[in-house]
Scaffold this motif. Structure first.
Motif, PDB file in Angstrom:
ATOM      1  N   ALA A   2       0.835  -1.200   0.000  1.00 35.78           N
ATOM      2  CA  ALA A   2       0.000   0.000   0.000  1.00 35.78           C
ATOM      3  C   ALA A   2       0.868   1.248   0.000  1.00 35.78           C
ATOM      4  CB  ALA A   2      -0.925  -0.016   1.213  1.00 35.78           C
ATOM      5  N   GLN A   3       1.965   1.209   0.775  1.00 37.64           N
ATOM      6  CA  GLN A   3       2.869   2.354   0.818  1.00 37.64           C
ATOM      7  C   GLN A   3       3.520   2.585  -0.539  1.00 37.64           C
ATOM      8  OE1 GLN A   3       5.864   2.053   3.847  1.00 37.64           O
ATOM      9  NE2 GLN A   3       6.692   4.093   3.458  1.00 37.64           N
ATOM     10  N   GLN A   4       3.905   1.514  -1.215  1.00 39.78           N
ATOM     11  CA  GLN A   4       4.501   1.630  -2.543  1.00 39.78           C
ATOM     12  C   GLN A   4       3.503   2.204  -3.541  1.00 39.78           C
ATOM     13  OE1 GLN A   4       5.812  -2.091  -4.216  1.00 39.78           O
ATOM     14  NE2 GLN A   4       7.089  -1.104  -5.745  1.00 39.78           N
ATOM     15  N   GLU A   5       2.253   1.778  -3.455  1.00 38.64           N
ATOM     16  CA  GLU A   5       1.224   2.293  -4.350  1.00 38.64           C
ATOM     17  C   GLU A   5       0.986   3.776  -4.108  1.00 38.64           C
ATOM     18  OE1 GLU A   5      -2.142  -0.170  -3.663  1.00 38.64           O
ATOM     19  OE2 GLU A   5      -1.350  -1.868  -4.816  1.00 38.64           O
ATOM     20  N   ARG A   6       1.022   4.196  -2.841  1.00 36.50           N
ATOM     21  CA  ARG A   6       0.857   5.613  -2.526  1.00 36.50           C
ATOM     22  C   ARG A   6       2.006   6.426  -3.096  1.00 36.50           C
ATOM     23  NH1 ARG A   6      -0.949   3.748   2.540  1.00 36.50           N
ATOM     24  NH2 ARG A   6       1.134   4.083   3.446  1.00 36.50           N
ATOM     25  N   ALA A   7       3.205   5.866  -3.013  1.00 35.34           N
ATOM     26  CA  ALA A   7       4.371   6.570  -3.552  1.00 35.34           C
ATOM     27  C   ALA A   7       4.256   6.742  -5.056  1.00 35.34           C
ATOM     28  CB  ALA A   7       5.645   5.799  -3.202  1.00 35.34           C
ATOM     29  N   VAL A   8       3.766   5.712  -5.737  1.00 37.01           N
ATOM     30  CA  VAL A   8       3.581   5.789  -7.190  1.00 37.01           C
ATOM     31  C   VAL A   8       2.543   6.855  -7.521  1.00 37.01           C
ATOM     32  CG1 VAL A   8       2.731   4.550  -9.214  1.00 37.01           C
ATOM     33  CG2 VAL A   8       4.309   3.421  -7.638  1.00 37.01           C
ATOM     34  N   ARG A   9       1.432   6.875  -6.780  1.00 33.16           N
ATOM     35  CA  ARG A   9       0.384   7.868  -7.022  1.00 33.16           C
ATOM     36  C   ARG A   9       0.890   9.279  -6.743  1.00 33.16           C
ATOM     37  NH1 ARG A   9      -2.989   3.960  -4.437  1.00 33.16           N
ATOM     38  NH2 ARG A   9      -2.906   5.161  -2.493  1.00 33.16           N
ATOM     39  N   THR A  10       1.684   9.419  -5.678  1.00 35.31           N
ATOM     40  CA  THR A  10       2.228  10.733  -5.337  1.00 35.31           C
ATOM     41  C   THR A  10       3.152  11.237  -6.438  1.00 35.31           C
ATOM     42  OG1 THR A  10       2.093  10.305  -2.950  1.00 35.31           O
ATOM     43  CG2 THR A  10       3.618  12.030  -3.669  1.00 35.31           C
ATOM     44  N   ALA A  13       1.120  12.295  -9.368  1.00 35.82           N
ATOM     45  CA  ALA A  13       0.426  13.556  -9.116  1.00 35.82           C
ATOM     46  C   ALA A  13       1.375  14.740  -9.277  1.00 35.82           C
ATOM     47  CB  ALA A  13      -0.178  13.551  -7.716  1.00 35.82           C
ATOM     48  N   ILE A  14       2.609  14.584  -8.836  1.00 37.54           N
ATOM     49  CA  ILE A  14       3.602  15.646  -9.001  1.00 37.54           C
ATOM     50  C   ILE A  14       3.887  15.869 -10.481  1.00 37.54           C
ATOM     51  CG2 ILE A  14       6.013  16.289  -8.589  1.00 37.54           C
ATOM     52  CD1 ILE A  14       5.807  14.776  -5.908  1.00 37.54           C
ATOM     53  N   LEU A  15       4.040  14.789 -11.229  1.00 38.25           N
ATOM     54  CA  LEU A  15       4.311  14.910 -12.664  1.00 38.25           C
ATOM     55  C   LEU A  15       3.165  15.610 -13.391  1.00 38.25           C
ATOM     56  CD1 LEU A  15       5.897  11.419 -13.414  1.00 38.25           C
ATOM     57  CD2 LEU A  15       7.030  13.630 -13.674  1.00 38.25           C
ATOM     58  N   GLU A  16       1.940  15.255 -13.053  1.00 37.96           N
ATOM     59  CA  GLU A  16       0.798  15.872 -13.724  1.00 37.96           C
ATOM     60  C   GLU A  16       0.687  17.351 -13.365  1.00 37.96           C
ATOM     61  OE1 GLU A  16      -2.589  13.479 -12.826  1.00 37.96           O
ATOM     62  OE2 GLU A  16      -1.885  11.780 -14.034  1.00 37.96           O
ATOM     63  N   TYR A  47      10.672  16.648  -2.738  1.00 34.02           N
ATOM     64  CA  TYR A  47      12.083  16.276  -2.800  1.00 34.02           C
ATOM     65  C   TYR A  47      12.329  14.803  -2.487  1.00 34.02           C
ATOM     66  CZ  TYR A  47      13.793  20.958  -3.691  1.00 34.02           C
ATOM     67  OH  TYR A  47      14.073  22.165  -4.291  1.00 34.02           O
ATOM     68  N   PHE A  48      11.338  14.126  -1.951  1.00 34.34           N
ATOM     69  CA  PHE A  48      11.462  12.680  -1.780  1.00 34.34           C
ATOM     70  C   PHE A  48      11.494  11.989  -3.141  1.00 34.34           C
ATOM     71  CE2 PHE A  48       9.581   8.434  -1.401  1.00 34.34           C
ATOM     72  CZ  PHE A  48      10.394   7.878  -0.431  1.00 34.34           C
ATOM     73  N   HIS A  49      10.807  12.581  -4.124  1.00 29.37           N
ATOM     74  CA  HIS A  49      10.689  11.966  -5.441  1.00 29.37           C
ATOM     75  C   HIS A  49      11.600  12.605  -6.493  1.00 29.37           C
ATOM     76  CE1 HIS A  49       7.240   9.368  -4.487  1.00 29.37           C
ATOM     77  NE2 HIS A  49       6.814  10.357  -3.730  1.00 29.37           N
ATOM     78  N   PHE A  50      11.887  13.881  -6.354  1.00 32.49           N
ATOM     79  CA  PHE A  50      12.672  14.591  -7.368  1.00 32.49           C
ATOM     80  C   PHE A  50      13.715  15.476  -6.689  1.00 32.49           C
ATOM     81  CE2 PHE A  50       8.502  13.796  -9.206  1.00 32.49           C
ATOM     82  CZ  PHE A  50       8.835  13.163 -10.392  1.00 32.49           C
ATOM     83  N   SER A  51      14.916  15.453  -7.225  1.00 33.61           N
ATOM     84  CA  SER A  51      16.010  16.201  -6.601  1.00 33.61           C
ATOM     85  C   SER A  51      16.124  17.634  -7.099  1.00 33.61           C
ATOM     86  CB  SER A  51      17.335  15.474  -6.844  1.00 33.61           C
ATOM     87  OG  SER A  51      17.611  15.398  -8.235  1.00 33.61           O
ATOM     88  N   SER A  52      15.497  17.928  -8.249  1.00 34.63           N
ATOM     89  CA  SER A  52      15.656  19.261  -8.821  1.00 34.63           C
ATOM     90  C   SER A  52      14.560  19.525  -9.850  1.00 34.63           C
ATOM     91  CB  SER A  52      17.020  19.386  -9.511  1.00 34.63           C
ATOM     92  OG  SER A  52      17.083  18.507 -10.631  1.00 34.63           O
ATOM     93  N   LYS A  53      14.425  20.778 -10.207  1.00 34.72           N
ATOM     94  CA  LYS A  53      13.477  21.147 -11.270  1.00 34.72           C
ATOM     95  C   LYS A  53      13.914  20.530 -12.587  1.00 34.72           C
ATOM     96  CE  LYS A  53      13.245  25.314 -13.243  1.00 34.72           C
ATOM     97  NZ  LYS A  53      12.917  26.747 -13.516  1.00 34.72           N
ATOM     98  N   GLU A  54      15.208  20.473 -12.834  1.00 37.84           N
ATOM     99  CA  GLU A  54      15.693  19.909 -14.096  1.00 37.84           C
ATOM    100  C   GLU A  54      15.341  18.437 -14.214  1.00 37.84           C
ATOM    101  OE1 GLU A  54      19.804  19.451 -16.719  1.00 37.84           O
ATOM    102  OE2 GLU A  54      19.833  20.479 -14.791  1.00 37.84           O
ATOM    103  N   GLN A  55      15.524  17.674 -13.136  1.00 36.78           N
ATOM    104  CA  GLN A  55      15.158  16.256 -13.183  1.00 36.78           C
ATOM    105  C   GLN A  55      13.671  16.087 -13.431  1.00 36.78           C
ATOM    106  OE1 GLN A  55      15.299  14.150  -9.473  1.00 36.78           O
ATOM    107  NE2 GLN A  55      14.803  12.174 -10.408  1.00 36.78           N
ATOM    108  N   LEU A  56      12.855  16.895 -12.746  1.00 35.01           N
ATOM    109  CA  LEU A  56      11.416  16.831 -12.927  1.00 35.01           C
ATOM    110  C   LEU A  56      11.031  17.151 -14.372  1.00 35.01           C
ATOM    111  CD1 LEU A  56       8.499  16.734 -11.753  1.00 35.01           C
ATOM    112  CD2 LEU A  56       8.755  19.191 -11.299  1.00 35.01           C
ATOM    113  N   ALA A  57      11.591  18.227 -14.904  1.00 35.61           N
ATOM    114  CA  ALA A  57      11.260  18.643 -16.269  1.00 35.61           C
ATOM    115  C   ALA A  57      11.673  17.595 -17.287  1.00 35.61           C
ATOM    116  CB  ALA A  57      11.927  19.976 -16.581  1.00 35.61           C
TER     117      ALA A  57
END
Length: 214
Positions: A2-10, A13-16, A47-57
């Protein structure tokens, strides 16, 4: 699990949220805080999922590679060339509502960054070339068609048309413009028999998504 699924959804959601913000503001004017606030999350969650704006972009940009091919596993058309038409009109339709795709498209033409904007274009060229190659092997194309050249041409002209449509109408007429474009280009490469089988209707992308239950 369940925790892994929440992380995937989170993460999704950040990407969208990032797609929507990048589409509106471009890379240079987007702040990380704009993204996590749009997603309704904290700075720490971001920041748990992405280290920078460049990585996210870059990840938003690279999602375009999936969007452009756009097919479900096992997807196949009886007329192979139809798959090239399908991919274009699916993207044209999704640009009306898919914020992640909108952001990716904006980033792919945004020159105010150090992002590697080549992978989405290359992936789509490779996809189109692969489809055209198989179509040619099946006898669907005219004998003298250079599949690599036309693969690059289809991607290039689609890109130009979608930019113009975005500027002129906010993509409202994109499906019609792309249908017109393929109606002009397909007779240059398809045999008369194949051309008679092709569906190049402006509403094709919408119908394909409805068939998939999307």
């Amino acid at each position: 699990m369940a925790q892994q699924e929440r992380a995937v959804r989170t993460r999704q959601a950040i990407l969208e949220a990032a797609g929507a913000v990048f589409a509106e503001r471009g890379y240079g004017s987007t702040r990380i805080s704009d993204v996590y606030q749009r997603a309704g999350m904290t700075k720490g969650a971001f920041y748990f999922h992405f280290s920078s704006k460049e990585q996210l972009a870059q990840e938003v940009l690279d999602t375009q590679m999936v969007s452009q091919t756009g097919h479900l596993p096992g997807y196949a058309r009886e007329v192979k060339l139809q798959e090239a038409v399908d991919s274009a009109l699916l993207v044209a339709h999704r640009l009306h509502f898919d914020s992640l795709l909108q952001g990716s498209i904006r980033l792919s033409i945004d020159q105010g960054s150090d992002l590697d904007r080549r992978p989405p274009y290359q992936a789509w060229v490779d996809f189109q070339t692969e489809v055209l190659s198989e179509a040619k092997e099946r006898g669907e194309l005219l004998p003298d068609v250079d599949v690599r050249m036309y693969g690059e041409l289809l991607v290039g002209v689609f890109s130009g048309v979608q930019i113009m449509s975005g500027v002129m109408t906010g993509w409202e007429d994109l499906e019609e413009r792309i249908a017109n474009l393929y109606s002009i280009l397909m007779p240059l490469i398809a045999t008369p028999e194949t051309l008679a089988e092709l569906d190049i209707s402006p509403d094709l992308g919408r119908r394909l998504m409805a068939e998939r239950g999307a």
